[in-house]
Write an enzyme that holds these catalytic residues in place. Structure first.
Site, PDB file in Angstrom:
ATOM      1  N   ASN A 212       0.855  -1.180   0.000  1.00  8.28           N
ATOM      2  CA  ASN A 212       0.000   0.000   0.000  1.00  8.28           C
ATOM      3  C   ASN A 212       0.896   1.236   0.000  1.00  8.28           C
ATOM      4  O   ASN A 212       1.793   1.350   0.833  1.00  8.28           O
ATOM      5  CB  ASN A 212      -0.911  -0.039   1.229  1.00  8.28           C
ATOM      6  CG  ASN A 212      -1.893   1.123   1.273  1.00  8.28           C
ATOM      7  OD1 ASN A 212      -1.504   2.270   1.422  1.00  8.28           O
ATOM      8  ND2 ASN A 212      -3.177   0.825   1.159  1.00  8.28           N
TER       9      ASN A 212
ATOM     10  N   GLY B  15     -14.612  -3.263   5.055  1.00 12.34           N
ATOM     11  CA  GLY B  15     -15.426  -2.477   5.968  1.00 12.34           C
ATOM     12  C   GLY B  15     -16.096  -3.332   7.025  1.00 12.34           C
ATOM     13  O   GLY B  15     -17.173  -3.881   6.797  1.00 12.34           O
TER      14      GLY B  15
ATOM     15  N   ASN C 133      -3.194   4.205  -1.874  1.00  6.80           N
ATOM     16  CA  ASN C 133      -4.007   4.802  -0.810  1.00  6.80           C
ATOM     17  C   ASN C 133      -4.299   6.261  -1.148  1.00  6.80           C
ATOM     18  O   ASN C 133      -3.458   7.133  -0.935  1.00  6.80           O
ATOM     19  CB  ASN C 133      -3.253   4.681   0.528  1.00  6.80           C
ATOM     20  CG  ASN C 133      -4.043   5.232   1.698  1.00  6.80           C
ATOM     21  OD1 ASN C 133      -5.138   5.764   1.529  1.00  6.80           O
ATOM     22  ND2 ASN C 133      -3.490   5.121   2.897  1.00  6.80           N
TER      23      ASN C 133
ATOM     24  N   CYS D  68      -6.680   8.116   2.855  1.00  9.41           N
ATOM     25  CA  CYS D  68      -6.402   8.248   4.296  1.00  9.41           C
ATOM     26  C   CYS D  68      -6.901   9.603   4.787  1.00  9.41           C
ATOM     27  O   CYS D  68      -6.498  10.641   4.269  1.00  9.41           O
ATOM     28  CB  CYS D  68      -4.910   8.128   4.593  1.00  9.41           C
ATOM     29  SG  CYS D  68      -4.570   8.404   6.341  1.00  9.41           S
TER      30      CYS D  68
ATOM     31  N   ILE E  83     -14.211   0.097   1.417  1.00  7.89           N
ATOM     32  CA  ILE E  83     -13.927   1.503   1.648  1.00  7.89           C
ATOM     33  C   ILE E  83     -12.761   1.662   2.639  1.00  7.89           C
ATOM     34  O   ILE E  83     -12.510   0.756   3.441  1.00  7.89           O
ATOM     35  CB  ILE E  83     -15.182   2.234   2.223  1.00  7.89           C
ATOM     36  CG1 ILE E  83     -15.673   1.572   3.510  1.00  7.89           C
ATOM     37  CG2 ILE E  83     -16.264   2.318   1.202  1.00  7.89           C
ATOM     38  CD1 ILE E  83     -16.857   2.265   4.198  1.00  7.89           C
TER      39      ILE E  83
ATOM     40  N   GLY F 282      -9.979  -6.109   8.140  1.00  8.57           N
ATOM     41  CA  GLY F 282      -9.208  -5.026   8.752  1.00  8.57           C
ATOM     42  C   GLY F 282      -9.266  -5.028  10.263  1.00  8.57           C
ATOM     43  O   GLY F 282      -8.550  -5.782  10.933  1.00  8.57           O
ATOM     44  N   THR F 283     -10.169  -4.215  10.809  1.00  9.46           N
ATOM     45  CA  THR F 283     -10.257  -4.028  12.261  1.00  9.46           C
ATOM     46  C   THR F 283     -10.404  -5.355  13.013  1.00  9.46           C
ATOM     47  O   THR F 283      -9.922  -5.482  14.144  1.00  9.46           O
ATOM     48  CB  THR F 283     -11.425  -3.074  12.567  1.00  9.46           C
ATOM     49  OG1 THR F 283     -11.160  -1.832  11.904  1.00  9.46           O
ATOM     50  CG2 THR F 283     -11.580  -2.810  14.052  1.00  9.46           C
TER      51      THR F 283
ATOM     52  N   GLY G  30     -14.497  -0.655  11.526  1.00  9.39           N
ATOM     53  CA  GLY G  30     -15.180  -1.687  12.310  1.00  9.39           C
ATOM     54  C   GLY G  30     -16.593  -1.926  11.814  1.00  9.39           C
ATOM     55  O   GLY G  30     -17.053  -1.303  10.844  1.00  9.39           O
TER      56      GLY G  30
END
Lengths: 312, 264
Positions: free
Chosen positions: A108, A252, A136, A139, A200, A274-275, A226
């Protein structure tokens, strides 16, 4: 060939994505998985569909003042500010470990200027370990560059075109949800030569301490991630995938296989976890297993049969 | 190295108005855990609250393959944790971070705990006791009597211990940093400074005061810091604190830092 349900083996799903061959559609999202090494104790990295590194910038970035994290309902807001050691240190310190992996490594990249994105692409194109770039342009936590390129279709086109000219590597444009119409930036990225789009990135959010009336993170706003943002992400994947011909990667708040399936139905060819990595170190492989369980249960041979099958 | 493990709850009891002690079984964490390290605990399998809760190792029992967490109920996460029943399992990631470093040349150890900061000092005192050959002084401070927790436990592990409360409801009236100044003026005097090490854990203001005292007197000092955390394993860079060498993560580079390293 239609596979018979019940004969599914681990890693059975092969995904052709942006010219990359992934052995399954579950990747890990940038910024939530370090440079891979941080998670090597906890799961077999070679079982992932692919690994997307934390953002690398041309020069080192110190990052934002703490506190950098606040927990919010079913989510969290971060303000890390792309802290990283810069390209040279990345090549020296992170590449040797990544070179040993058998899965596609996608780096990335984040720049302050279009020229920086192009330079990053050019330099990383020389690294054999790097199999693709995720650009990216989304951000929300940096003063220069970042999201500015991802909320204006013209700027999106300029950045992706510059990266396209600088490398033959597959390019994934990571889009921002902080726009009114996601199809505009999605199409701009496609027209500029992106091989895929991922979306996203985080949603700009805010959390206020009502006693001090100050932000609960070091800057007024940060990026919300999250499960809280999943419905927004599903909707945007749905809209974007109808607008472009290139593959869409859904990101997402994916915590379970069911969440991933939702993204496939909306139009995603693959997903990034991700989260969830912060909550469960084995999340990506558990999610992969849950996807396979769903496919077996519904006698679906391959997740491709689900992509974009949302019924209006 | 650390592990993500479902640890069985062997004991779980309230030990103060807002304090709980949780005893968990883990061969791996009890074998590999060191004083000053922590575990990241998932208090619930849902998404609310989403993140794990970092809690320091309070006691480590290698023989029985158990470890204890001493925690304060401060929000919904820790409230949920209180509901973990004996026999059930808790999802624990650990042992994490870099703990207290013990230098054999330091024959005198001064443990300074403020509020819940006292929790990891028990494991440290126990280890120092096992190693032997050291004088261990324990200083505990809290806002008032009701906020003092496990000071008896710490006292039993130390050679000498003193307590202070802000309002004087127990022990001396004042701050734990006042106790440190007293100790360094009257008991552990200048001649002992080179062979002394201070280990402190507590609120930021207290740690800063302790770091200043240690700096002035040129005494070795290690501090255990706290910061909001997500991953706990150095991946997200969410828990960074500023040091003389730039931002460092509390979860991996810390939580224990040399006091001289921290930029206040």
């Amino acid at each position: 060939m239609q596979r018979r349900p019940g004969l599914r083996r681990e890693g059975d799903i092969v995904v052709e994505l942006a010219g990359l061959k992934l052995k399954n559609p579950v990747l890990v999202a940038s910024g939530t998985f370090g440079y891979g090494k941080e998670f090597a104790d906890y799961l077999d990295l070679n079982k992932l569909g692919g690994l997307i590194t934390k953002s690398v910038s041309l020069k080192a970035k110190e990052g934002n003042p703490p506190p950098r994290i606040v927990e919010t309902p079913s989510g969290m807001i971060n303000s890390i500010g792309l802290q990283n050691e810069g390209l040279e240190a990345f090549i020296k310190n992170a590449i040797p470990f990544l070179a040993k992996l058998e899965i596609p490594v996608i780096v990335n990249i984040a720049g302050d200027t279009i020229e920086e994105y192009a330079e990053l692409a050019k330099q990383l194109g020389k690294e054999k370990t790097v199999k693709g770039l995720e650009v990216n342009i989304s951000c929300p936590n940096v003063k220069k560059g970042g999201m500015a390129f991802g909320i204006d279709p013209t700027a999106t086109k300029e950045v992706i075109s510059a990266v396209r000219k600088a490398t033959t590597l597959p390019i994934i444009a990571k889009l921002s949800p902080n726009v009114t119409d996601i199809t505009l930036t999605a199409k701009a990225a496609e027209n500029a030569g992106a091989n895929a789009i991922s979306l996203i990135n985080t949603v700009v959010g805010m959390a206020i301490d009502i006693e001090t009336r100050r932000s609960r993170i070091g800057r007024p706003t940060g990026g919300l991630s999250g499960p809280a943002i999943r419905p927004i992400a599903v909707r945007m994947v749905y809209e974007a995938s109808k607008a472009v011909k290139i593959p869409v990667i859904g990101i997402g708040g994916i915590m379970t296989g069911s969440d991933a399936i939702e993204f496939f139905i909306a139009g995603a060819s693959a997903v990034e976890v991700g989260t969830a990595n912060f909550v469960d170190t084995a999340a990506p492989l558990r999610i992969l297993k849950e996807i396979n369980d769903y496919l077996a249960k519904h006698e679906i041979g391959d997740h491709h049969e689900l992509i974009g099958t949302f019924k209006e | 190295m650390a592990t993500q493990e479902q640890c069985q709850v062997l004991d779980h009891k309230q030990v103060g108005p807002r304090y709980f002690k949780l005893t968990l079984k883990s061969h791996y964490i009890s074998t590999n855990g060191e004083p000053g390290q922590f575990v990241n605990v998932r208090v619930d399998n849902g998404t609310e609250p989403l993140l794990r809760r970092p809690i320091s190792l309070h006691r480590i029992n290698k023989e029985h393959q158990t470890f204890e967490l001493l925690y304060e109920v401060v929000g919904e996460g820790t409230t949920l944790l209180t509901k973990a029943t004996i026999g059930s399992k808790v999802d624990v990631l650990g042992p994490l971070g870099s703990g207290f470093k013990l230098d054999p040349a330091k024959k005198i150890a001064i443990l300074v705990g403020g509020g819940m900061g006292i929790a990891p000092l028990a494991a440290l005192a126990e280890k120092l006791k096992t190693l032997g050959g050291r004088a261990v002084y324990a200083l505990a401070g809290a806002r008032d009597k009701s906020c003092l927790v496990c000071e008896d436990e710490l006292a039993s592990l130390a050679n000498q211990s003193v307590v202070a409360t802000d309002d004087g409801s127990q022990g001396r009236k004042g701050y734990v940093s006042d106790l440190l100044i007293d100790l360094l003026n009257n008991t552990v005097t200048q001649i002992h400074y080179p062979e002394t090490a201070i280990y402190a854990c507590g609120p930021k203001g207290m740690l800063k005061a302790v770091a200043e005292i240690a700096g002035q007197k040129k005494i070795a000092c290690q501090l255990s810091l706290e910061e909001k955390m997500a991953c706990g394993i150095g991946a997200c860079l969410g828990c960074s604190v500023m040091t003389i060498n730039g931002y460092k993560t509390v979860c991996k580079d810390g939580p224990v830092f040399d006091a001289k390293e921290i930029s206040w």
